[in-house]
Design a protein around this motif. Structure first.
Motif, PDB file in Angstrom:
ATOM      1  N   HIS A 267       0.695   4.262  -2.621  1.00 44.42           N
ATOM      2  CA  HIS A 267      -0.354   5.167  -2.145  1.00 44.42           C
ATOM      3  C   HIS A 267      -0.276   6.574  -2.721  1.00 44.42           C
TER       4      HIS A 267
ATOM      5  N   MET B 124       0.826  -1.215   0.000  1.00 48.33           N
ATOM      6  CA  MET B 124       0.000   0.000   0.000  1.00 48.33           C
ATOM      7  C   MET B 124       0.852   1.254   0.000  1.00 48.33           C
TER       8      MET B 124
ATOM      9  N   TRP C  11      -4.777   0.399  -3.617  1.00 52.85           N
ATOM     10  CA  TRP C  11      -4.823   1.858  -3.471  1.00 52.85           C
ATOM     11  C   TRP C  11      -6.179   2.290  -2.906  1.00 52.85           C
TER      12      TRP C  11
ATOM     13  N   PHE D 216      -6.360   1.524   0.775  1.00 51.64           N
ATOM     14  CA  PHE D 216      -5.614   2.515   1.558  1.00 51.64           C
ATOM     15  C   PHE D 216      -6.437   3.792   1.724  1.00 51.64           C
TER      16      PHE D 216
END
Length: 199
Positions: free
Chosen positions: A75, A71, A127, A130
């Protein structure tokens, strides 16, 4: 898989990797720990992956650190299109605004869209996870994303806290509450360190 399909897959993989290189040119508000210059988003992402590796003992039971690292590596790729939106800018309102979220979602569509379908689905999903910050893995990843700039500010003599006239209450509400959600013992320790700056 045919030779043509393998070649097409590699073309897509390297198109994504070459595009990701642009993250190294996105400058953040946060400085390096020595205060010598601002960091770039590529450096930030690498440092966060290292944070996850080293601070894994601060995670809640069951958190998968390999997923957290994944992540943290992806991110901020959306900043290639959107740029860095500092947490304390616009009195703390810009970072999570509807406009910023929409722009980041469009960037995610474009950037992850460069990948072959299987990788596109996997990395876009990680993504999105997150961003939603609802799973234990994402909550811990978010806490690390918040704590790293705090440590840089402490090391550099105030950094963005000075730039944006941050108060202890703003630090607690914008940053500390997110850190505490995923790593409460970590925030207790870090909060004590911030007292010397905000006295």
């Amino acid at each position: 898989m045919s030779a043509n399909a393998r070649d097409a897959r590699l073309e897509a993989q390297f198109a994504f990797l070459n595009e990701a290189d642009r993250l190294k040119s996105v400058l953040r508000a946060t400085t390096l720990c020595d205060g010598s210059r601002v960091e770039n988003s590529g450096e930030h992402s690498w440092h966060l992956a290292l944070y996850a590796l080293v601070l894994a003992d601060q995670a809640a039971p069951g958190v998968d650190i390999s997923r957290v690292i994944k992540m943290l590596l992806v991110h901020d790729l959306v900043e290639i299109d959107v740029g860095d939106v500092p947490i304390h800018s616009a009195n703390g309102l810009a970072h999570a605004s509807t406009d910023t979220q929409a722009a980041e979602s469009r960037a995610a569509d474009r950037i992850f869209g460069l990948l072959p379908d299987d990788l596109r689905s996997d990395l876009r999903a990680i993504w999105d996870e997150f961003e939603a910050a609802e799973t234990p893995d994402a909550i811990f990843a978010k806490s690390l994303d918040r704590v790293q700039p705090v440590m840089a500010n402490l090391q550099s003599g105030g950094g963005t806290w000075i730039t944006y006239n941050v108060t202890p209450e703003q630090l607690e509400s914008r940053v500390g509450s997110k850190i505490a959600k995923g790593a409460p013992r970590l925030w207790d320790w870090v909060r004590e360190k911030t007292h010397s700056f905000f006295k």
